[in-house]
Enzyme design. Structure first.
Site, mmCIF file in Angstrom:
data_model
loop_
_atom_site.group_PDB
_atom_site.id
_atom_site.type_symbol
_atom_site.label_atom_id
_atom_site.label_comp_id
_atom_site.label_asym_id
_atom_site.label_seq_id
_atom_site.Cartn_x
_atom_site.Cartn_y
_atom_site.Cartn_z
ATOM 1 N N ASP A 108 -4.230 3.939 -2.119
ATOM 2 C CA ASP A 108 -5.270 4.395 -1.192
ATOM 3 C C ASP A 108 -5.673 5.827 -1.487
ATOM 4 O O ASP A 108 -4.897 6.753 -1.291
ATOM 5 C CB ASP A 108 -4.758 4.279 0.249
ATOM 6 C CG ASP A 108 -4.747 2.844 0.723
ATOM 7 O OD1 ASP A 108 -5.824 2.213 0.695
ATOM 8 O OD2 ASP A 108 -3.674 2.346 1.098
ATOM 9 N N HIS A 161 -8.052 1.685 -4.224
ATOM 10 C CA HIS A 161 -8.991 1.566 -3.101
ATOM 11 C C HIS A 161 -9.583 2.946 -2.829
ATOM 12 O O HIS A 161 -8.918 3.809 -2.270
ATOM 13 C CB HIS A 161 -8.206 1.021 -1.892
ATOM 14 C CG HIS A 161 -9.015 0.889 -0.642
ATOM 15 N ND1 HIS A 161 -8.437 0.645 0.594
ATOM 16 C CD2 HIS A 161 -10.356 0.938 -0.420
ATOM 17 C CE1 HIS A 161 -9.380 0.566 1.508
ATOM 18 N NE2 HIS A 161 -10.554 0.751 0.933
ATOM 19 N N SER A 201 0.840 -1.196 0.000
ATOM 20 C CA SER A 201 0.000 0.000 0.000
ATOM 21 C C SER A 201 0.877 1.249 0.000
ATOM 22 O O SER A 201 1.690 1.445 0.909
ATOM 23 C CB SER A 201 -0.898 0.005 1.241
ATOM 24 O OG SER A 201 -1.340 1.316 1.499
ATOM 25 N N MET A 237 -11.561 5.372 -0.915
ATOM 26 C CA MET A 237 -12.203 5.682 0.372
ATOM 27 C C MET A 237 -12.765 7.088 0.257
ATOM 28 O O MET A 237 -12.271 8.039 0.878
ATOM 29 C CB MET A 237 -11.169 5.562 1.502
ATOM 30 C CG MET A 237 -10.838 4.113 1.830
ATOM 31 S SD MET A 237 -9.287 3.949 2.715
ATOM 32 C CE MET A 237 -8.152 3.966 1.340
ATOM 33 N N HIS A 248 -1.227 -1.300 -4.283
ATOM 34 C CA HIS A 248 -2.479 -0.875 -3.650
ATOM 35 C C HIS A 248 -2.429 0.636 -3.433
ATOM 36 O O HIS A 248 -1.543 1.142 -2.745
ATOM 37 C CB HIS A 248 -2.640 -1.621 -2.321
ATOM 38 C CG HIS A 248 -3.928 -1.344 -1.616
ATOM 39 N ND1 HIS A 248 -5.113 -1.985 -1.914
ATOM 40 C CD2 HIS A 248 -4.215 -0.493 -0.598
ATOM 41 C CE1 HIS A 248 -6.065 -1.555 -1.115
ATOM 42 N NE2 HIS A 248 -5.554 -0.633 -0.302
HETATM 43 C C1 DX5 Z 1 -6.038 2.094 5.485
HETATM 44 C C2 DX5 Z 1 -5.623 1.692 4.111
HETATM 45 C C3 DX5 Z 1 -4.584 0.660 4.077
HETATM 46 C C4 DX5 Z 1 -3.316 1.032 4.795
HETATM 47 C C5 DX5 Z 1 -2.800 -0.215 5.415
HETATM 48 O O1 DX5 Z 1 -7.141 2.905 5.400
HETATM 49 O O2 DX5 Z 1 -6.729 1.215 3.373
HETATM 50 O O3 DX5 Z 1 -4.326 0.220 2.752
HETATM 51 O O4 DX5 Z 1 -2.326 1.607 3.984
HETATM 52 O O5 DX5 Z 1 -1.701 0.097 6.180
HETATM 53 P P1 DX5 Z 1 -1.026 -0.961 7.168
HETATM 54 O O6 DX5 Z 1 -0.617 -2.142 6.342
HETATM 55 O O7 DX5 Z 1 0.121 -0.195 7.732
HETATM 56 O O8 DX5 Z 1 -2.068 -1.323 8.195
HETATM 57 ZN ZN ZN Z 2 -6.309 0.277 1.415
#
Ligand code: DX5
Ligand code: ZN
Length: 217
Positions: free
Chosen positions: A34, A65, A7, A67, A32
């Protein structure tokens, strides 16, 4: 075999491509990405311009992803920028079935993300329209949070649904994935592990990716 999706939320944004190039060289299958809007989640990250800039350099599968509230408004922009898979949050979609069809009509893969508190039943009637389900194992918004243990059972249940209904969507998990939690989620049925801080925060990125794969056998 389990797929690894680093990510970029935990990458160095001042030197983004240099950092992302390292996960690509280390054999990560997916990137990934975000996208946060400060409304759906209490944080703001990046938009299509950054996705496009990375797309010009990378051959990895781009897993976006979203959000964000009102994701329908931006699907076309992210497809144009180079997304291969788009995940929308069920909690942000009033007409989820329509949104999934919109994504697939652009010729890319469609996925739904579920917050930890959201029951699986919200996707029960759209399962045939899904290429992937993203189960959040932390509350979305930030990297580096602790894995929520109750999510293991949710992954198992979704895996059972998939088997019983003879469907073949993939199961992705996101949040708090590290050497300890990775084997638990893979045993429960996860196919794709998103990991931000564990990979981008590691002293050696390729060792971190390899350690996740090895722990999952
Ligand atoms: C959180 C994101 C994740 C995040 C995960 O809202 O969707 O993709 O980057 O981070 P880690 O792996 O550090 O929990
Ligand atoms: Zn994510």
């Amino acid at each position: 075999m389990v797929q690894i999706a680093p990510s970029i939320l935990s990458a160095n944004f001042a030197n983004l491509w240099a950092h992302v190039a390292q996960v690509e060289a280390a054999g990560a299958e997916m990137l990934h990405i975000d996208v946060m809007d400060g409304h759906f989640v209490p944080n703001i990250t990046i938009g299509p311009l950054v996705v496009q800039a990375l797309r010009d350099k990378s051959r990895m599968t781009f897993d976006v992803h979203l959000m964000i509230t009102n994701p329908d408004q931006f699907i076309g922009e992210f497809v144009k920028a180079g997304a291969d898979i788009i995940s929308v949050h069920a909690e942000a979609c009033t007409h989820l079935h329509r949104t999934l069809q919109t994504i697939r009509n652009h010729g890319i893969k469609a996925a739904v993300a579920l917050n930890p508190a959201t029951p699986l039943t919200v996707i029960e009637y759209v399962l045939p329209y899904l290429d992937m389900v993203l189960l959040m194992t932390v509350n979305p918004g930030f990297g580096g949070q602790r894995f929520i243990p109750e999510m293991v059972e949710k992954i198992e249940r979704l895996n059972t649904w998939r088997r019983e209904r003879k469907l073949n969507f993939t199961i992705q998990v996101d949040g708090g994935i590290n050497q300890e939690t990775a084997p638990l989620v893979v045993k429960a049925g996860a196919d794709i592990l998103v990991a931000g801080s564990y990979i981008f925060g590691a002293a050696d990125i390729s060792t971190a990716i390899r350690s996740l794969r090895e722990r999952c056998g």
